[in-house]
Design a protein around this motif. Structure first.
Motif, short mmCIF file in Angstrom:
data_model
loop_
_atom_site.label_atom_id
_atom_site.label_comp_id
_atom_site.label_asym_id
_atom_site.label_seq_id
_atom_site.Cartn_x
_atom_site.Cartn_y
_atom_site.Cartn_z
N ILE A 137 -0.19 0.37 -11.14
CA ILE A 137 1.04 1.16 -10.93
C ILE A 137 1.64 1.53 -12.29
N VAL A 140 -1.53 -6.10 -8.31
CA VAL A 140 -1.85 -4.91 -7.51
C VAL A 140 -3.31 -4.78 -7.13
N TYR A 145 -3.44 -1.40 -1.94
CA TYR A 145 -3.29 -0.25 -2.85
C TYR A 145 -4.38 -0.28 -3.92
N ASP A 167 0.85 -1.19 0.00
CA ASP A 167 0.00 0.00 0.00
C ASP A 167 0.89 1.25 0.00
N PRO A 168 1.59 1.47 -1.10
CA PRO A 168 2.61 2.53 -1.13
C PRO A 168 2.01 3.93 -1.18
N GLN A 169 1.78 4.49 -0.04
CA GLN A 169 1.09 5.79 0.01
C GLN A 169 1.93 6.95 -0.51
N SER A 178 -4.08 -6.05 -3.78
CA SER A 178 -3.36 -5.49 -2.62
C SER A 178 -4.21 -4.36 -2.06
N LYS A 208 -4.77 -0.55 -7.11
CA LYS A 208 -4.87 0.00 -8.48
C LYS A 208 -3.54 -0.12 -9.25
N GLN A 232 6.97 2.06 0.63
CA GLN A 232 5.96 3.12 0.60
C GLN A 232 5.99 3.91 -0.71
#
Ligand code: FHN
Length: 441
Positions: free
Chosen positions: A130, A121, A126, A78-80, A124, A128, A323
């Motif tokens: 990438i 993805v 996240y 979940d790379p914010q 996950s 969506k 992240q």
């Protein structure tokens, strides 16, 4: 001259280089950016407090980390901080002309929404794509995008490293279809892709797939005319990779220069090639604790210039963290290299090999269109005199500083076809200085 050759159905498709516009663009890039990003960025080279000494993206293969634990990491992806536009802007100021992104590394986790697996993805947190936003951001900065794809896939049930039984062969057929589907899917989803950068093609099972890989390569090339694929994709009829059984290059350029550089032009066999380089000795994905030697911007600039002087592209690797942040060390290096590129990019873009006798002060590069010669000085002689030996009948018409073209030089003729250029550039200049020569035609 007729060559004695072994008859191959799936050998090299071409003798000599590709000369079309897309390949010319590739040849003229000089500098690229590699990005290794995936689930391995989450543990960052550690598991349950223990340090993993191998390359971070290989942690799944470490006996201390159970595969099951690795395979659950997608639930934490979940790379914010992921900001594709910021990455692209940084790459632009670094001076990169192309970028290679790991769509799927050996672990099999896909950074794009793939119809052909759940291990992507979208499942996950996240949730969506990438790759799409990355392609868009880099396209917007005018940086060409290449998709890294590992054929070896530790997640797919049909994957085998060797085919020993009938059951293996059957399973592998399913895996081949899956691989084909994913590759065509990627090209459909991201049609501005300029090429594919393959990896994980060394296993015995894949080395038996000459006919399949050949057909698939043709299909991919049909989808995106001009598509660039290096020597790591297909094996020939005898399982040879990179060069076929007759010694001819397979694919558009040689992909054998990983973490190492050729020493001489002869080492390159005159082929197109790229060098992909890590910042520490051997870390591609994010490792939170870099140990051992970490390259400086000076070393990386020297590798870049050396690559260009031998007709190659140099690709510097980045490994963003879990992240989505690019680590400080890489940001600092990118800024330092970018500062040098701001002043000296003319010696890189569009440049390649020059057949003048190499001198100890550094490297020559030559612009393929203008014929201008660049002397990139890494070792400043104590007397400040740079020796230049030209092939006979070629003189030095104009010599000047790249940074300050109004600073001109009168070369001192030492012998016939041999000169000294007495450096006027400040001894304290940051990074290697560049002197431009306009040779007589
Ligand atoms: O195993 C990989 C490695 O993790 C990395 O992706 C490099 C990049 O060229 N390729 C493989 C090793 O050749």
């Amino acid at each position: 001259t007729p060559r004695t050759s072994i008859a191959l159905e799936h050998g090299s498709h071409r003798l000599g280089k590709r000369t079309d516009e897309m390949m010319q663009t590739w040849r003229n890039y000089g500098l690229g950016q590699f990005i290794h990003w995936g689930l391995y960025a989450i543990p960052g080279g550690h598991w349950e407090g223990k340090y993993y000494g191998g390359a971070a993206e290989w942690i799944r293969s470490w006996k201390d980390m159970p595969n099951e634990a690795y395979d659950e990491l997608y639930k934490e992806f979940d790379p914010q901080n992921f900001d594709p536009r910021a990455w692209a802007k940084q790459a632009k100021s670094l001076g990169a002309k192309y970028m290679i992104i790991t769509t799927k590394h050996h672990d099999g986790f896909c950074l794009w929404p793939s119809e052909y697996t759940d291990y992507d993805v979208t499942n996950s947190p996240y949730g969506k794509d990438i790759i799409g936003p990355l392609v868009e951001a880099y396209d917007a900065e005018g940086i060409d995008v290449y998709l890294y794809f590992s054929v070896m896939d530790w997640n797919h049930l049909g994957y085998r490293s060797k085919l020993e039984t009938e059951e293996d062969r059957e399973a592998y057929e399913g895996f081949k279809e899956f691989t084909r589907n994913q590759l065509l899917e990627l090209l459909d989803l991201y049609p501005t892709t300029k090429g594919l950068w393959f990896d994980g093609t060394w296993d015995a099972a894949w080395k038996e797939q000459a006919a399949f890989a050949d057909k698939l390569e043709t299909e991919m090339r049909e989808k995106i005319p001009g598509l660039i694929i290096g020597s790591r994709f297909r094996p020939d009829d005898y399982g040879n990779r990179h060069f076929d059984s007759n010694g001819d290059l397979m694919g558009d350029y040689e992909q054998g220069w990983e973490r190492k550089l050729p020493e001489t032009f002869e080492d390159t066999k005159g082929n197109d090639w790229d060098c992909v380089m890590t910042v520490p000795e051997n870390q591609w994905g994010y490792h939170s604790d870099w140990r051992g030697h970490v390259k400086t911007s000076f070393e990386l600039i020297e590798m870049l210039v050396k690559s260009v002087s031998l007709n190659g592209n140099f690709v510097m690797n980045f490994g963003p963290d879990g992240q989505g942040s690019i680590r400080e060390e890489e940001t600092k290096l990118a800024a330092e290299i970018g500062d040098w590129m701001d002043v000296n990019h003319e010696a890189i873009y569009g440049c390649g090999y020059l057949d003048w006798k190499k001198q100890d002060w550094g490297y020559y590069t030559k612009n393929r269109e203008t014929g201008k010669v660049y002397m990139v000085v890494f070792n400043r002689p104590l007397n400040g005199a740079l020796r230049v030996k030209t092939p006979s009948k070629i003189g030095l018409e104009k010599v000047y500083s790249l940074k300050e073209p109004s600073v001109t030089y009168e070369p001192e003729e030492v012998h016939k076809d041999e000169y000294f250029i007495h450096l006027k550039e400040s001894k304290t200049s940051k990074g290697p200085v560049v002197i431009v020569i306009e040779p007589t035609k």
